[in-house]
Scaffold this active site. Structure first.
Site, PDB file in Angstrom:
ATOM      1  N   ARG A 156       0.760   3.485   8.760  1.00 26.15           N
ATOM      2  CA  ARG A 156       0.287   3.531   7.376  1.00 26.15           C
ATOM      3  C   ARG A 156      -1.185   3.924   7.275  1.00 26.15           C
ATOM      4  O   ARG A 156      -1.888   3.494   6.368  1.00 26.15           O
ATOM      5  CB  ARG A 156       0.510   2.176   6.678  1.00 26.15           C
ATOM      6  CG  ARG A 156       1.957   1.733   6.589  1.00 26.15           C
ATOM      7  CD  ARG A 156       2.811   2.672   5.744  1.00 26.15           C
ATOM      8  NE  ARG A 156       4.188   2.222   5.744  1.00 26.15           N
ATOM      9  CZ  ARG A 156       5.096   2.583   6.645  1.00 26.15           C
ATOM     10  NH1 ARG A 156       4.760   3.434   7.610  1.00 26.15           N
ATOM     11  NH2 ARG A 156       6.324   2.146   6.576  1.00 26.15           N
ATOM     12  N   SER A 203       5.437  -1.715  -1.553  1.00 30.40           N
ATOM     13  CA  SER A 203       4.890  -2.745  -0.670  1.00 30.40           C
ATOM     14  C   SER A 203       3.376  -2.830  -0.840  1.00 30.40           C
ATOM     15  O   SER A 203       2.669  -1.831  -0.723  1.00 30.40           O
ATOM     16  CB  SER A 203       5.221  -2.426   0.792  1.00 30.40           C
ATOM     17  OG  SER A 203       6.619  -2.496   1.011  1.00 30.40           O
ATOM     18  N   GLU A 273      -1.756  -2.265   1.771  1.00 32.07           N
ATOM     19  CA  GLU A 273      -1.215  -0.904   1.827  1.00 32.07           C
ATOM     20  C   GLU A 273      -1.603  -0.160   0.565  1.00 32.07           C
ATOM     21  O   GLU A 273      -1.846   1.037   0.595  1.00 32.07           O
ATOM     22  CB  GLU A 273       0.317  -0.977   1.968  1.00 32.07           C
ATOM     23  CG  GLU A 273       0.971   0.336   2.270  1.00 32.07           C
ATOM     24  CD  GLU A 273       2.420   0.173   2.714  1.00 32.07           C
ATOM     25  OE1 GLU A 273       3.273   0.883   2.150  1.00 32.07           O
ATOM     26  OE2 GLU A 273       2.697  -0.661   3.601  1.00 32.07           O
TER      27      GLU A 273
END
Length: 277
Positions: A156, A203, A273
């Site tokens: 990520r 998320s 995130e």
């Protein structure tokens, strides 16, 4: 098209956020080049806004939305894609071209540019697994073709060796010999596990090593907990829902509360995130 005092709540999936001082939607790559050459303000590149929270005080600069960058074509098994193409559309294109490996993209809300910037992934695959090359533009309007070697790629996260450049497109290569997933089944699984259709950013936190952020949040007894109009989803604890006209401050305060609680109970630092501007 250039407008002013644009509410970012209309362009981010959280449906919250302040005003952008300037808001520009280029019609083409040449249009963006001309704009960069004449711009002196801070820049924020926007895709679908599915991983972004703009604070209530807004953004004192130019938000540039690349939704007109819609190139999608294939040559010699390489797919040329503009930054504004949605991941779901890329997944469907791969399916029609009988290319395997891109099915996971159907489960990720967002466009190519944002996915490249954060190395978006789902169901065990990540977008940079399939990057052949990328096209970028710097603040002077110059265009570059970059290989994967020009980036440090992680979970990520990516780090560019040339950090004043922005993604405007990419060439992806899908050459797996067998199909990894069934798109319909992936979407059904996503819909069973996630609060689809409600204002959220997907998320909120990255999964810590060998752990799941959602499990840590749930074990902290935080499911359903709210601050203002922002609530932790009862369906998936790593989702924050804008339940009743939440402000960006409500959402940010809830994010910090989750981090503080999980740190207190488990000694784990949850890394965001979602990007906060």
């Amino acid at each position: 098209m250039l407008t002013h005092n644009e509410p970012m709540s209309e362009h981010c999936s959280f449906r919250a956020g302040g005003l952008a001082q300037d808001f520009f939607i280029p019609e083409s790559v040449n249009d963006l080049t001309k704009f960069f050459k004449n711009n002196q303000k801070s820049i924020l590149i926007l895709g679908l806004g599915s991983n972004l929270l703009v604070r209530d005080r807004g953004f004192d600069g130019v938000v540039i939305k690349l939704n007109n960058f819609k190139t999608l074509s294939m040559k010699n098994s390489i797919i040329e894609i503009g930054a504004g193409v949605t991941l779901a559309k890329i997944a469907r294109f791969c399916e029609t071209q009988k290319l395997n490996g891109g099915e996971f993209l159907s489960a990720i809300p967002g466009s190519l540019g944002g996915a490249l910037a954060m190395n978006a992934g789902a169901f065990g695959s990540e977008i940079w697994d399939f990057v052949h090359s990328v096209t970028t533009m710097n603040l002077s309007g110059e265009i570059f073709n970059r290989s994967k070697n020009d980036f440090e790629i992680d979970y990520r996260k990516i780090i560019a060796k040339n950090n004043d450049e922005y993604f405007i497109g990419a060439n992806l290569k899908f050459d797996r010999t067998t199909k990894q997933h069934n798109i319909k089944q992936l979407l059904e699984k996503r819909n069973q596990l996630q609060p689809i259709g409600l204002p959220s950013c997907g998320s909120v936190f990255k999964n810590p090593a060998d752990q799941y952020a959602a499990e840590l949040i749930e074990k902290s007894n935080l499911k359903g907990f709210c601050i203002g109009g922002a609530c932790i989803s009862e369906k998936h604890a790593n989702f924050i829902i804008n339940q009743t006209d939440a402000s960006a401050t409500d959402i940010e305060n809830l994010i910090f509360y989750i981090q503080k609680t999980v740190k207190s109970k488990f000694g784990v630092d949850l890394e965001m995130e979602v990007r906060i501007i």
